[in-house]
Design a protein around this motif. Structure first.
Motif, PDB file in Angstrom:
ATOM      1  N   ILE A   1      49.547  34.322  48.288  1.00 15.04           N
ATOM      2  CA  ILE A   1      48.490  35.163  48.864  1.00 15.04           C
ATOM      3  C   ILE A   1      47.842  36.065  47.820  1.00 15.04           C
ATOM      4  O   ILE A   1      46.767  36.603  48.048  1.00 15.04           O
ATOM      5  CB  ILE A   1      48.978  35.995  50.066  1.00 15.04           C
ATOM      6  CG1 ILE A   1      50.137  36.910  49.682  1.00 15.04           C
ATOM      7  CG2 ILE A   1      49.368  35.100  51.231  1.00 15.04           C
ATOM      8  CD1 ILE A   1      50.426  37.960  50.707  1.00 15.04           C
ATOM      9  N   VAL A   2      48.506  36.240  46.692  1.00 17.52           N
ATOM     10  CA  VAL A   2      47.884  37.060  45.643  1.00 17.52           C
ATOM     11  C   VAL A   2      46.735  36.296  44.999  1.00 17.52           C
ATOM     12  O   VAL A   2      45.699  36.856  44.668  1.00 17.52           O
ATOM     13  CB  VAL A   2      48.931  37.452  44.574  1.00 17.52           C
ATOM     14  CG1 VAL A   2      48.233  38.046  43.359  1.00 17.52           C
ATOM     15  CG2 VAL A   2      49.926  38.442  45.143  1.00 17.52           C
TER      16      VAL A   2
ATOM     17  N   ARG B   1      56.011  39.163  38.327  1.00 18.58           N
ATOM     18  CA  ARG B   1      56.099  37.971  39.179  1.00 18.58           C
ATOM     19  C   ARG B   1      57.549  37.579  39.422  1.00 18.58           C
ATOM     20  O   ARG B   1      57.876  36.993  40.444  1.00 18.58           O
ATOM     21  CB  ARG B   1      55.360  36.807  38.526  1.00 18.58           C
ATOM     22  CG  ARG B   1      53.863  37.038  38.560  1.00 18.58           C
ATOM     23  CD  ARG B   1      53.083  35.866  37.983  1.00 18.58           C
ATOM     24  NE  ARG B   1      51.673  36.181  38.011  1.00 18.58           N
ATOM     25  CZ  ARG B   1      50.852  35.833  39.006  1.00 18.58           C
ATOM     26  NH1 ARG B   1      51.305  35.138  40.031  1.00 18.58           N
ATOM     27  NH2 ARG B   1      49.579  36.186  38.974  1.00 18.58           N
TER      28      ARG B   1
ATOM     29  N   ILE C   1      47.179  43.380  50.340  1.00 23.39           N
ATOM     30  CA  ILE C   1      46.650  42.125  49.789  1.00 23.39           C
ATOM     31  C   ILE C   1      46.558  41.021  50.834  1.00 23.39           C
ATOM     32  O   ILE C   1      45.883  40.031  50.620  1.00 23.39           O
ATOM     33  CB  ILE C   1      47.472  41.636  48.568  1.00 23.39           C
ATOM     34  CG1 ILE C   1      48.928  41.417  48.930  1.00 23.39           C
ATOM     35  CG2 ILE C   1      47.333  42.602  47.400  1.00 23.39           C
ATOM     36  CD1 ILE C   1      49.672  40.624  47.881  1.00 23.39           C
TER      37      ILE C   1
ATOM     38  N   VAL D   1      48.700  44.049  42.013  1.00 21.25           N
ATOM     39  CA  VAL D   1      50.143  43.972  42.261  1.00 21.25           C
ATOM     40  C   VAL D   1      50.955  43.317  41.145  1.00 21.25           C
ATOM     41  O   VAL D   1      52.164  43.503  41.076  1.00 21.25           O
ATOM     42  CB  VAL D   1      50.452  43.286  43.610  1.00 21.25           C
ATOM     43  CG1 VAL D   1      49.739  44.010  44.742  1.00 21.25           C
ATOM     44  CG2 VAL D   1      50.096  41.802  43.595  1.00 21.25           C
ATOM     45  N   TYR D   2      50.277  42.549  40.300  1.00 22.65           N
ATOM     46  CA  TYR D   2      50.988  41.928  39.179  1.00 22.65           C
ATOM     47  C   TYR D   2      50.332  42.291  37.848  1.00 22.65           C
ATOM     48  O   TYR D   2      49.982  41.402  37.055  1.00 22.65           O
ATOM     49  CB  TYR D   2      50.992  40.392  39.323  1.00 22.65           C
ATOM     50  CG  TYR D   2      51.856  39.835  40.431  1.00 22.65           C
ATOM     51  CD1 TYR D   2      52.996  40.498  40.894  1.00 22.65           C
ATOM     52  CD2 TYR D   2      51.551  38.602  41.015  1.00 22.65           C
ATOM     53  CE1 TYR D   2      53.786  39.965  41.910  1.00 22.65           C
ATOM     54  CE2 TYR D   2      52.345  38.056  42.026  1.00 22.65           C
ATOM     55  CZ  TYR D   2      53.455  38.747  42.463  1.00 22.65           C
ATOM     56  OH  TYR D   2      54.234  38.204  43.454  1.00 22.65           O
TER      57      TYR D   2
ATOM     58  N   VAL E   1      54.503  35.367  48.099  1.00 25.85           N
ATOM     59  CA  VAL E   1      53.557  36.410  47.716  1.00 25.85           C
ATOM     60  C   VAL E   1      52.553  35.845  46.718  1.00 25.85           C
ATOM     61  O   VAL E   1      51.354  36.105  46.805  1.00 25.85           O
ATOM     62  CB  VAL E   1      54.280  37.631  47.116  1.00 25.85           C
ATOM     63  CG1 VAL E   1      53.257  38.635  46.595  1.00 25.85           C
ATOM     64  CG2 VAL E   1      55.173  38.295  48.146  1.00 25.85           C
ATOM     65  N   SER E   2      53.061  35.043  45.800  1.00 29.29           N
ATOM     66  CA  SER E   2      52.150  34.449  44.810  1.00 29.29           C
ATOM     67  C   SER E   2      51.004  33.705  45.484  1.00 29.29           C
ATOM     68  O   SER E   2      49.866  33.767  45.048  1.00 29.29           O
ATOM     69  CB  SER E   2      52.900  33.462  43.908  1.00 29.29           C
ATOM     70  OG  SER E   2      53.599  34.164  42.938  1.00 29.29           O
TER      71      SER E   2
ATOM     72  N   ARG F   1      43.348  41.179  43.419  1.00 29.21           N
ATOM     73  CA  ARG F   1      44.686  41.345  43.989  1.00 29.21           C
ATOM     74  C   ARG F   1      45.751  41.235  42.895  1.00 29.21           C
ATOM     75  O   ARG F   1      46.709  42.000  42.864  1.00 29.21           O
ATOM     76  CB  ARG F   1      44.945  40.283  45.050  1.00 29.21           C
ATOM     77  CG  ARG F   1      44.210  40.479  46.373  1.00 29.21           C
ATOM     78  CD  ARG F   1      44.610  39.332  47.318  1.00 29.21           C
ATOM     79  NE  ARG F   1      44.128  39.485  48.687  1.00 29.21           N
ATOM     80  CZ  ARG F   1      42.976  39.000  49.136  1.00 29.21           C
ATOM     81  NH1 ARG F   1      42.174  38.347  48.304  1.00 29.21           N
ATOM     82  NH2 ARG F   1      42.620  39.163  50.400  1.00 29.21           N
ATOM     83  N   GLU F   2      45.586  40.255  42.020  1.00 21.81           N
ATOM     84  CA  GLU F   2      46.550  40.071  40.929  1.00 21.81           C
ATOM     85  C   GLU F   2      46.703  41.346  40.119  1.00 21.81           C
ATOM     86  O   GLU F   2      47.807  41.779  39.811  1.00 21.81           O
ATOM     87  CB  GLU F   2      46.099  38.965  39.951  1.00 21.81           C
ATOM     88  CG  GLU F   2      46.388  37.564  40.384  1.00 21.81           C
ATOM     89  CD  GLU F   2      45.235  36.976  41.156  1.00 21.81           C
ATOM     90  OE1 GLU F   2      44.409  37.761  41.697  1.00 21.81           O
ATOM     91  OE2 GLU F   2      45.156  35.742  41.239  1.00 21.81           O
TER      92      GLU F   2
END
Ligand SMILES: Cc1ncc(COP(=O)(O)O)c(C=O)c1O
Ligand SMILES: Cc1ncc(COP(=O)(O)O)c(C=O)c1O
Ligand SMILES: O=C([O-])O
Lengths: 980, 980
Positions: free
Chosen positions: A923-924, B944, B923, B937-938, A920-921, B933-934
């Protein structure tokens, strides 16, 4: 209405009646239903399963269908099995054992019991070779290593060995090897008898001479001494000071090997602080039930200096392709995959699941909790000493942690008086001799238990019964010598100081679980590993107290249920292998190999041919084969393989004849590790026998044989069975395994014995494991598997395993080259695909294909074994047609992706295979790859519904091996991990 | 070394001894340890917990610490509890019951037992109000609905009701309401007595007149008849043809309500094919154990025309913000949240977990498997009829599926002879009368069971013992009338025709589980729902056969273990509430309300004041309060709340006086639904009593009271307790719940009775549930909870719940406005945050904040209740400081994100809150949002490491309600789902 079997091959012929059970196990175990099986057969061009089997299994070794029917092994339905298991459970008397000798009543925290031990997402995991989809169990195993390092004060620890006795044997061999093979090894007389027995066996193969005596006084610094083993506290409870011994041993470069107890180390000065070089023991006391002997995780720790010589699996920290921290199996290459006969240990499958349980126990209790438990155990022991002293029982050992050795002569006529009173009270003590009784206290002892124990002594001595009110306040004295009291802190790492409420613990377990792919997600088609589902019905009895709370040295009249299970299983395994007798003692496949070869050596010796020591092994054999041969004191002579993968019979004959006078054995895997039934297996055996050798059949691939052929029919003399493969014991993330051996009649007299229970043959070799029946409790699983499948279901399972593999070979063969097939174009239960062409064409290695499979939600098959450029794929009978098709679709899609690299559409070093797996990291963040995010993570449409995410990208093996770090990260490092 | 308690408040004063247990439950249940508690106190400005409690709980209602100590309820450690439970389990005699009457021996497929019922990731889930993180259980509940629709041939079915009897009551009320409240309801004389008893209770509140008779002959088409209830097959086993009855009923617009059995419907023409309007029953036979009465999922289905009147939760298909299919709770607004006294049902918590088990059973067996099971059950019944007929026992019912009503007069003197023989054989049959015995066959009956049953009759009749060899081949005749045989297919949907091997089933269960957030992941801080962890130790005994295989109508000498648990629990709940007596019968909180109010009505009647029918309810009350009052035949008069959230005592006094002559009751929730302890609760009660009313205290918030105050001290007369909240029964994704009522001495005579066992008071109201003790088996959980916490642990839990909530309120109050606090600035165990300012400033609604919390891995708190613009947050005592801080960090971060919208940095309709939750699909695809995107979702770095992914984006409620589709998608639709 028809009540005939739905799944598998519908070959049941017995007429169904209104009474036929409907919860029949073959219907649940076998993946494809009969319609799907028919479809697969037709895709392969067969009209019947018989025609297919005819083309797949050589006629020479085929057995008659009548040899494995439901009349031979009558199937029980799931419900019937459950009732049968309950009945046998009741046949085990529920005594509480305070026998000690390395086995204790464990208090399993319920949250760990339910969410690790009884949870398929933990127990169906494979060994974490694929680090990217195994970070959860890798972290937990690092916790285990850290816990061991911290409790023992050693520099490094591995991720478990099979049991304390074999761990001690590994320690002895390490001392032997690192000393340049010095011959003498000293054993302190306080070491447990089962450990000594296993050392005797192991010493033989290495030509080590054992000396036994009081190490604090009788240790003789001979030039030839490579090491000394002491037990701390010893089997009688004593805490001896070995500091001087250590100095003395070190003066002559002998290693100090210490068997110890993790709980005691909460109060005792750890061996690492007084000179130990190697420290080992059983971690079961940390929340793993006795289970009549196991499975339990042994631990093994050593000094920095010795670390690259340490046996077993070692988990280390490394980094992934993006530089983020990631765990992995370290130093993989030093073991069986490479070293073969140069290996010094054959350990492969170990006890990962139990190591994880013990680690979780430490995480849950933390240093404070463990200290409390140790204090309590010691305090109660202290109190018991005072109380029984009042009745005239004298404690022989002046120092102790949890064990009293009592001289009964001042109170009763003979020890038997105590044991009789104990039997009436439903408890067991240690039988030492006529004058002495041993008592070991553990965490489970509450006030009622304590009174029961104390009152055994009061009633034996004719004193008045003690009641709750008589109990003194806790004694202030300690029987731990001040000089050996622990001063140093332990378990300071954050992970052991955080998850102490059940809520936190549950979430930690669940969080780690969520990082790992298991059979609960998808197929794990590992060639040679037979990753089929372990049914819930077979797992259920395992955690019933009737089976889990039994001490391995409990009197046999208390374990009738276990003995029946063992008898049944031995009998059925003999029926299946065609052999005469069975030993369930070896607790892994490799341990089985070692036991089997030792039996062969003993056989030769009994005929005055002890000089026979050459073992022929095909180059295609699993690395454990030559390693085991070496351990059994044999010289390994490799035999060539033919172009078609089979053993080169000419080379075999030549070598056999050349070594005619010293030929001990030939080891062969059947079907071969190349995934084919060799036509010439009987001829090969004949050649060996003609030249005075014995044939060892590696049974790792028995899944393809059951009911169709057998090791005996193939011509072998002895075989091991990996119960964790063919007989459906879960792999548990790298163990427990079980590797019983079955032997022909002439070898039966040599089956291994045990010092505490009469097992094995008349001319038995010494023990090969700590407990008489090895990892006894999990035998229940294989027993369940065999009893519920029945003869027909077992045979159908093999047939379906073959059909699934051949269907897969067919579907993939337009896209990949299947390396070996038999003359009819059939593979056995697995297929070997060669990727060498892709390397040549575009630099794509087999590992790139494997890692890319992770992006499709599959656990990659066995990679680079037995041929470096290959993948070995084994679907097993449990996988459905749907799942096999999904896997094939993934493989075909990857083939297309590879084509894009070959044709230059995608660059050679920046493509979906080389960059796999994708997280996921990935594509993020920013995306600058020559393919889309969609193509990276959703290459097939069904992945949108069901996707498993690797939590790290490709792990850097070389970096981890260079920078070997094997404990938990510190607080600072942990914080750092979260940074992008 | 100190052995004092580590977690919570360390208020234990008893000196620790060497014998003190270390596996003490408060140490595992309570989240923060004592250091953390001290920190939280200091953050709030308190030096001690007492000072904090002093400021939080009003002095007027505070009880003395001595009233709830470990002397009052002595704590058991986890191990001690396990032994106690084992001992009581042994006190339940393990008879096999063939009593029928709606309860059968279930065969729970092991894979479902372990992976659903025993799996915290399934049982700790909340009701799926947050569809985006609940697609797994929503899909499973749609499977349940589809299964019911298909088996019954009805248009629509809900996602479960509490039990068959209350479901029948719901059916009756639906008939009553839809008919425009016609007064007469007809009950066929083949309906089970417990159903009739519950109908009697329910009829009362609605003023319905019941007629009982043979519906096929005596049904009288009165103008006033709103409906008729029939049972198919009936309680005596008969399969009656109600086709004509249905036509006749329909001619006068009466509804035909059918109680039925899902397994029988595999062979019987389904009610939907012969005119039923409503079909209901118990689904437990599909793999859910008897459990001495429950919990079981009742099902409820009806015709298209009636669908919007159907009670209970209904799952529908809708679409998410990206247009992808998504499941959701449909028509939510029609129930308690809005309708209040206009509701026709108070159903809220239902039986989701059990519905999921039954649905999974259908998924596993599929139509073929279920047909086989039905055929077998019927065939064995047929065979039994022939065999016992041979001994002179005449089957009275000519038609049957699985039940024989036997006239014993041709074979023995009296029925007792049969029951005596049965007792010797360890089996139970139905006691009908002196001449008749009932026998019901089920899936669990194997040959041994069958012989045992048959031989009861042979030995009673003095015939010779039957052996396996005597068993005839299965009889070819069927006792199902041809005209009522099922011709139509059932369960054709893909989901029921795919997952039939254990491997496939395990993966399906696991796949659905992976979509759902539960307590195994993170805090689920739902105000008023008390989502605290349900400990493993309390869950373990539940699935022991000693407790799970007990029929609710088993003779009481066989259920001594259960009766002791019940007695203990009733006693402890009385101690905790300060009341005199307890009824455990109501099987949800709302059912408790209804029972309590019915008791109040009976009390008034007994004093000649049956006319008292006004119920005062604050507008802040939960919607179930007015709904229950209406069902108990009361008129609801709302009472205002003050600015500070408390009940407006002036308004209360005015209304109480105004209705002085008809005042029946006042319902109040304490602490209030606004999350504060009202100062005036005793005054309020006084006002009511003065005016002749009784006070009902809604105990949903009792978690804040235990050991600190009590409903009795507050001045109430009766209260219900949600055992699934305060007493730690898992929420199971929307049930099971349990809602016992406790009452003051003057109300005790009116506690509910049961037709089959003497329970309740001397002047008891009729039954309120199908089984005497409701969902008896899960009472074990609350019993465990109370017994393991002990008095001090219970009190500490309340204190810590209060401290956690106040600490959270403190941390959030710089960022959000906490709507209600007491005069000292303290909230109770939950806090209400108002988001109205964000709506005003930037159009951000409370739901946007809630959905954004999903992106942080938290289950959103209760939203828009009790105030539409608010969130009600309840952390509970189980959450650790770390977790609470994580939640606060998330809330604070969202506050910052909202600020960006308010200041215009982010657009009002395209920002992280409005677009929440974010999925992987979001994403992966093109990204054109005004944030990264970061950030989507983060938003915080720890995500993470630990991220939970919603599987769909925001679900469209309106679309789903407009396009109500409540069954599984077809093959074509399924395929479509995978498209991007
Ligand atoms: C062919 C073969 N032999 C032996 C072994 C060793 O078995 P174990 O891992 O149980 O020690 C394996 C393990 O994979 C194997 O594949
Ligand atoms: C205050 C209050 N009363 C009553 C109920 C109804 O309880 P149940 O859902 O068990 O029917 C609830 C449920 O959340 C509640 O919060
Ligand atoms: O369902 C509830 O409203 O808790």
């Amino acid at each position: 209405h028809s009540l005939s079997r739905r799944r598998g091959l519908a070959t049941v012929r017995a007429p169904a009646t209104i009474f036929s059970a409907l919860d029949t196990f073959p219907d649940r175990h076998i993946g494809p239903n009969s319609r799907e099986a028919a479809y697969m057969l037709s895709e392969l061009g067969y009209g019947s399963i018989d025609a297919f089997i005819h083309d797949t299994v050589p006629q020479q070794v085929k057995i008659a269908a009548s040899e494995m029917t439901d009349d031979v092994i009558r199937p029980l339905s799931e419900l019937e099995f459950n009732r049968r298991a309950k009945a046998l459970g009741r046949d085990n008397k529920q005594f509480k054992s305070y026998i000690g000798m390395g086995y204790h009543n464990a208090v399993v925290p319920p949250v760990i019991l339910r969410n690790v031990m009884e949870n398929p997402a933990w127990y169906t995991q494979y060994t974490p070779y694929q680090a990217e989809i195994a970070q959860g169990r890798l972290e937990s195993l690092v916790n285990f290593q850290t816990m061991v390092m911290s409790m023992t004060a050693m520099d490094i620890a591995n991720a478990s060995l099979l049991d304390e006795a074999t761990a001690a044997a590994e320690g002895m061999v390490m001392a032997h090897i690192t000393s340049g093979r010095k011959k003498v090894f000293f054993i302190d007389d306080g070491v447990s008898p089962q450990t000594v027995a296993v050392l005797r066996t192991r010493a033989k193969g290495f030509g080590i001479e054992l000396r036994v005596g009081d190490a604090t006084s009788a240790f003789d610094n001979e030039a030839e001494t490579c090491g000394v083993l002491v037990q701390y506290p010893d089997v009688d409870g004593r805490i001896k000071d070995f500091t001087d011994l250590a100095s003395s041993a070190h003066r002559s470069d002998a290693l100090v090997v210490v068997a110890t107890d993790l709980l005691a180390l909460a109060m005792l000065k750890p061996p690492g602080e007084w000179g130990a070089d190697i420290v080992l023991g059983n971690s079961a006391r940390f929340g793993v039930p006795s289970g009549y002997g196991g499975p339990h995780a042994a631990f093994f720790a050593c000094t920095e200096k010795l670390k690259r010589k340490m046996p077993g699996r070692l988990i280390g920290r490394s980094r992934d392709a993006s530089g983020r921290p990631a765990y992995r199996l370290a130093l993989q290459t030093r073991e069986q995959h490479i070293r073969r006969e140069k290996a010094t240990s054959n350990i492969c499958t170990s006890q990962a699941l139990l190591a994880n349980m013990a680690a979780m126990y430490a995480v849950y209790h933390g240093p404070e909790g463990i200290k409390r438990i140790a204090n309590k155990v010691h305090g109660l022991t202290q109190l018991l000493k005072v109380i029984v002293g009042g009745y005239g029982f004298k404690t022989v050992n002046g120092t102790f942690f949890d064990t009293l050795t009592l001289d009964v002569t001042g109170a009763v006529k003979a020890a038997e008086a105590v044991h009789e009173a104990a039997a009436k009270a439903g408890v067991n003590f240690r039988h030492i001799d006529n004058e002495h009784v041993g008592v070991t206290i553990d965490e489970s002892v509450g006030p009622i238990d304590f009174l029961r124990i104390a009152n055994v002594f009061s009633s034996a001595a004719g004193s008045s019964i003690l009641t709750r009110e008589d109990l003194l306040p806790s004694p202030s004295a300690s029987s731990i010598p001040l000089s050996l009291s622990r001063a140093s802190a332990f378990l300071p790492h954050p992970v052991f100081n955080k998850h102490h409420s059940e809520t936190e613990m549950l979430r930690y377990i669940h969080h780690l679980e969520s990082k790992d792919l298991s059979l609960a997600h998808s197929m794990t088609p590992l060639g040679s590993c037979t990753m089929k589902l372990n049914s819930t019905s077979s797992m259920i009895p395992l955690t019933w107290p009737e089976f889990s709370n039994v001490h391995p040295f409990a009197p046999i009249d208390q374990v009738k249920g276990y003995l029946q299970v063992i008898k049944d299983l031995e009998g059925d395994l003999c029926k299946i292998t065609g052999y005469y007798a069975c030993s369930l003692q070896p607790n892994s496949g490799a341990a089985g190999e070692y036991a089997g070869l030792s039996v062969i050596r003993a056989y030769h010796e009994s005929r005055g041919q002890g000089y026979r020591d050459v073992c022929l092994i095909p180059v295609s054999a699993h690395g454990t084969n030559p390693a085991s041969a070496m351990m059994a004191g044999m010289k390994v002579v490799p035999v060539k393989n033919m172009q078609d993968g089979s053993v080169d019979l000419e080379d075999l004959a030549a070598k056999a004849e050349k070594h005619r006078n010293s030929l001990a054995a030939f080891m062969i895997t059947y079907p071969s590790t190349f995934g084919v039934f060799e036509e010439g297996v009987r001829d090969a055996c004949h050649i060996i026998h003609k030249n005075g050798g014995q044939v060892y059949l590696d049974g790792a691939n028995l899944n393809a044989q059951v009911g169709l052929t057998s090791p005996a029919v193939c011509g072998g003399d002895v075989c091991h069975l990996n119960l964790h493969k063919t007989f459906a014991i879960p792999h548990g993330g790298g163990g427990p395994g079980v590797g019983p051996i079955c032997v022909a009649e002439h070898l039966a007299p040599f089956l291994p014995s045990h010092p505490l229970l009469k097992v094995g043959g008349e001319k038995a070799i010494d023990a090969v494991a700590a407990a008489p029946f090895g990892s006894a409790s999990i035998l229940l699983i294989s027993w369940a598997y065999v009893k519920m499948l029945g003869g027909q279901g077992l045979t159908d399972s093999s047939k379906m395993a073959l059909l699934n593999a051949n269907y897969m070979a067919k579907r993939l063969s337009g896209y990949y080259s299947v390396r070996f097939k038999n003359k009819n174009g059939r593979v056995a239960h697995e297929l070997l695909i060669d990727f060498v062409e892709f390397d040549k064409a575009a630099g794509l290695k087999v590992v790139d294909f494997a890692k890319r499979l992770q992006d499709f939600g599959f656990h990659p098959p066995t990679v680079s074994w037995p041929i470096p450029t290959c993948m070995l794929i084994e679907p097993t009978e449990s996988e459905s047609l749907d799942e096999i098709d999904r896997f094939c679709e993934a493989m075909i899609k990857i083939r297309q992706e590879a084509e894009d690299v070959i044709t230059g559409k995608q660059p050679k070093n920046n493509n979906m295979l080389k960059n796999a797996p994708h997280t996921v990291s990935d594509i993020v963040g920013e995306w600058d790859r020559p393919y889309s995010r969609e193509d990276a993570v959703y290459p097939l449409s069904w992945l949108r519904e069901k996707k498993f995410w690797p939590t790290v990208s490709r792990v850097d093996d070389a970096y981890g091996d260079l920078n070997l770090v094997c404990d938990c990260p510190s607080v600072a490092e942990t914080a750092h991990n979260f940074e992008p």
